[in-house]
Write a protein that holds these residues in place. Structure first.
Motif, PDB file in Angstrom:
ATOM      1  N   ASP A   1      -9.536  23.382  -7.129  1.00 16.66           N
ATOM      2  CA  ASP A   1      -9.282  22.008  -7.533  1.00 16.66           C
ATOM      3  C   ASP A   1     -10.036  21.011  -6.670  1.00 16.66           C
ATOM      4  O   ASP A   1     -10.639  21.359  -5.665  1.00 16.66           O
ATOM      5  CB  ASP A   1      -7.786  21.702  -7.478  1.00 16.66           C
ATOM      6  N   MET A   2      -9.997  19.779  -7.116  1.00 20.84           N
ATOM      7  CA  MET A   2     -10.541  18.651  -6.365  1.00 20.84           C
ATOM      8  C   MET A   2      -9.477  17.563  -6.406  1.00 20.84           C
ATOM      9  O   MET A   2      -8.518  17.659  -7.182  1.00 20.84           O
ATOM     10  CB  MET A   2     -11.846  18.161  -6.994  1.00 20.84           C
TER      11      MET A   2
ATOM     12  N   VAL B   1     -13.121  10.743  -3.545  1.00 27.20           N
ATOM     13  CA  VAL B   1     -12.997  12.022  -4.238  1.00 27.20           C
ATOM     14  C   VAL B   1     -13.351  13.103  -3.212  1.00 27.20           C
ATOM     15  O   VAL B   1     -14.345  12.983  -2.504  1.00 27.20           O
ATOM     16  CB  VAL B   1     -13.971  12.113  -5.436  1.00 27.20           C
TER      17      VAL B   1
ATOM     18  N   GLU C   1     -14.954  18.088  -4.667  1.00 25.66           N
ATOM     19  CA  GLU C   1     -15.715  18.225  -5.918  1.00 25.66           C
ATOM     20  C   GLU C   1     -17.025  18.988  -5.739  1.00 25.66           C
ATOM     21  O   GLU C   1     -17.469  19.682  -6.662  1.00 25.66           O
ATOM     22  CB  GLU C   1     -15.982  16.846  -6.555  1.00 25.66           C
ATOM     23  N   THR C   2     -17.648  18.919  -4.572  1.00 28.12           N
ATOM     24  CA  THR C   2     -18.957  19.556  -4.403  1.00 28.12           C
ATOM     25  C   THR C   2     -18.875  21.081  -4.505  1.00 28.12           C
ATOM     26  O   THR C   2     -19.784  21.723  -5.019  1.00 28.12           O
ATOM     27  CB  THR C   2     -19.632  19.153  -3.080  1.00 28.12           C
TER      28      THR C   2
ATOM     29  N   ILE D   1     -16.974  22.710  -6.435  1.00 26.79           N
ATOM     30  CA  ILE D   1     -16.895  23.033  -7.864  1.00 26.79           C
ATOM     31  C   ILE D   1     -18.230  22.756  -8.549  1.00 26.79           C
ATOM     32  O   ILE D   1     -18.725  23.571  -9.320  1.00 26.79           O
ATOM     33  CB  ILE D   1     -15.740  22.253  -8.531  1.00 26.79           C
ATOM     34  N   ILE D   2     -18.829  21.619  -8.242  1.00 27.13           N
ATOM     35  CA  ILE D   2     -20.118  21.256  -8.852  1.00 27.13           C
ATOM     36  C   ILE D   2     -21.179  22.313  -8.558  1.00 27.13           C
ATOM     37  O   ILE D   2     -21.940  22.696  -9.442  1.00 27.13           O
ATOM     38  CB  ILE D   2     -20.585  19.863  -8.366  1.00 27.13           C
TER      39      ILE D   2
ATOM     40  N   ARG E   1      -9.967  22.947 -11.466  1.00 28.14           N
ATOM     41  CA  ARG E   1     -11.345  23.394 -11.721  1.00 28.14           C
ATOM     42  C   ARG E   1     -11.618  23.628 -13.210  1.00 28.14           C
ATOM     43  O   ARG E   1     -12.649  23.243 -13.720  1.00 28.14           O
ATOM     44  CB  ARG E   1     -11.623  24.672 -10.929  1.00 28.14           C
TER      45      ARG E   1
ATOM     46  N   PHE F   1     -12.107  20.413 -14.992  1.00 31.38           N
ATOM     47  CA  PHE F   1     -13.384  19.822 -14.569  1.00 31.38           C
ATOM     48  C   PHE F   1     -14.553  20.521 -15.249  1.00 31.38           C
ATOM     49  O   PHE F   1     -15.485  19.877 -15.724  1.00 31.38           O
ATOM     50  CB  PHE F   1     -13.522  19.911 -13.036  1.00 31.38           C
ATOM     51  N   GLU F   2     -14.508  21.843 -15.304  1.00 30.58           N
ATOM     52  CA  GLU F   2     -15.614  22.600 -15.905  1.00 30.58           C
ATOM     53  C   GLU F   2     -15.711  22.393 -17.410  1.00 30.58           C
ATOM     54  O   GLU F   2     -16.762  22.622 -18.001  1.00 30.58           O
ATOM     55  CB  GLU F   2     -15.469  24.082 -15.569  1.00 30.58           C
TER      56      GLU F   2
END
Length: 128
Positions: free
Chosen positions: A69-70, A92, A95-96, A98-99, A122, A125-126
């Protein structure tokens, strides 16, 4: 969260949009990235965020763990334990990992004072 999603889903589209923008007015004001996003994004994804209240000195993300998660920092402050950088309201974090599709986190984060965070998982987000 689930109750809000259930209520919002049964509303007509125009009322759904208005209700979400009213319910999430404060997070939208505090979190800059939400201000620049398309209103349709905000209406679609804001109800999927999980609000979490975290006590001071709580580790919320740990290095070498799976980045599931972020977080959006709605209120409070969080510190990156690797470089002592402080993330305040509107930031935020996480996030990196996950990105960049990392298998494990490269940083750890701890709350400095009580925080109100909005968790974005995640999978959601994806699917953006």
């Amino acid at each position: 969260k689930e109750e809000v999603e259930e209520i919002v889903q049964i509303l007509p589209a125009n009322l759904k949009s208005q209700m979400i923008l009213i319910l999430y007015r404060e997070p939208i004001k505090a979190i800059k990235i939400l201000q620049i996003k398309n209103p349709h994004f905000v209406i679609e994804y804001l109800p999927k965020l999980q609000p979490i209240i975290v006590k001071p000195s709580t580790k919320i993300m740990e290095r070498h763990t799976y980045p599931a998660d972020m977080f959006f920092v709605f209120k409070g402050s969080v510190k990156n334990m690797n470089n002592d950088k402080v993330f305040n309201e509107g930031s935020v974090i996480g996030e990196t990992d996950i990105i960049y599709n990392r298998e494990s986190r490269i940083e750890s984060f701890i709350t400095i004072k009580e925080c109100y965070l909005l968790r974005f998982d995640r999978e959601t987000f994806e699917n953006l």
